[in-house]
Design an enzyme around this catalytic site. Structure first.
Site, short mmCIF file in Angstrom:
data_model
loop_
_atom_site.label_atom_id
_atom_site.label_comp_id
_atom_site.label_asym_id
_atom_site.label_seq_id
_atom_site.Cartn_x
_atom_site.Cartn_y
_atom_site.Cartn_z
N ASP A 27 79.47 -51.65 -43.54
CA ASP A 27 80.00 -50.72 -42.53
C ASP A 27 79.97 -49.25 -42.92
OD1 ASP A 27 80.45 -53.13 -41.36
OD2 ASP A 27 82.62 -52.95 -41.21
N LYS A 139 78.23 -57.15 -36.46
CA LYS A 139 79.40 -58.03 -36.47
C LYS A 139 80.49 -57.47 -35.57
CE LYS A 139 81.33 -56.02 -40.74
NZ LYS A 139 82.70 -55.66 -40.32
N CYS A 172 87.15 -54.80 -44.31
CA CYS A 172 85.85 -55.43 -44.08
C CYS A 172 85.19 -55.93 -45.36
CB CYS A 172 84.93 -54.46 -43.33
SG CYS A 172 85.50 -54.16 -41.64
#
Length: 238
Positions: A27, A139, A172
């Site tokens: 991310d 995702k 995450c």
């Protein structure tokens, strides 16, 4: 033939075979690490995430020279938020305060939406842009294994070790590490290539707590230079 490279780590040294190892870039997208992104608009300090760009870049250069698989993830949603859960779902509720789905103007002047796919907000930070041959996983929850093709991709490449970089450490990154461990992947989290937002009201961070939990039961932590040095020695020996 497997080649095991050993590196210093916590709680003990750990080894990996470059041909069966993937570098995970979790991310590192505009919404999380850039001015004008979701965290910045919410008044959070994105500097710790922005500071990851340089060490991750160095690691990726070494990984590409040694033909390691590189996997990027992006947390992103449909424009109508149909994959973000119902109105009363925790994921949806927690992101309301961050204005998920809101229409915004990106720093480059184009129309965009917070945490929505195919926009400036969810694009990978330019300095870390994926290269041909890299994999990109979209995702819609914190873990990169949840309702994605990641596990299938890794098993098709016979990957058994994952080296983690990215943000944020306690959400995450840790969510993906836990799911990877449950699937029997060996996880190595790089301490200098992961970061956490700092809560302005307390100046506290979950970064160290997550590293401690990972070292205890979910994997190992190390410094990026240890991985780079091991890959360099391997290249010279080969």
């Amino acid at each position: 033939m497997e080649m095991q490279l050993s590196i210093p780590a916590r709680p003990e040294a750990v080894s990996f075979d470059p041909s069966r190892t993937a570098v995970m870039v979790i991310d590192m997208q505009n919404d999380f690490g850039c001015r004008g992104g979701m965290f910045d608009r919410a008044g959070l300090d994105v500097v710790p995430i922005a500071h990851l760009v340089q060490p991750i870049s160095r690691l990726l250069e070494a990984a590409r020279r040694n033909a390691l698989l590189i996997v990027y993830t992006r947390q992103e949603h449909n424009a109508d938020l149909s994959d973000a859960g119902n109105e009363d779902a925790p994921h949806r509720i927690k992101h309301k305060r961050l204005n998920i789905g809101a229409a915004v103007v990106a720093p480059n002047g184009i129309q965009s939406q917070i945490l929505v796919r195919d926009t400036w907000n969810t694009a990978i930070i330019p300095e870390l842009e994926p290269q041909p041959g890299d994999a990109v996983i979209s995702k819609h929850r914190y873990s990169a294994f949840f309702e994605t093709s990641l596990d299938t991709l890794l098993r098709a490449r016979r990957i058994n070790t994952l080296i983690f970089t990215g943000a944020t450490t306690s959400i995450c990154v840790e969510s993906t590490v836990r799911d990877a461990t449950f699937r029997d992947y060996r996880c190595i989290v790089l301490r200098d290539c992961t970061a956490e937002l700092i809560a302005a009201d307390t100046m506290r961070s979950n970064h160290e707590a997550s590293l401690l939990a990972i070292e205890l039961l979910f994997g190992w932590t190390a410094e990026s230079e240890a991985v780079i040095d091991a890959l360099s020695r391997s290249a010279k020996a080969g």
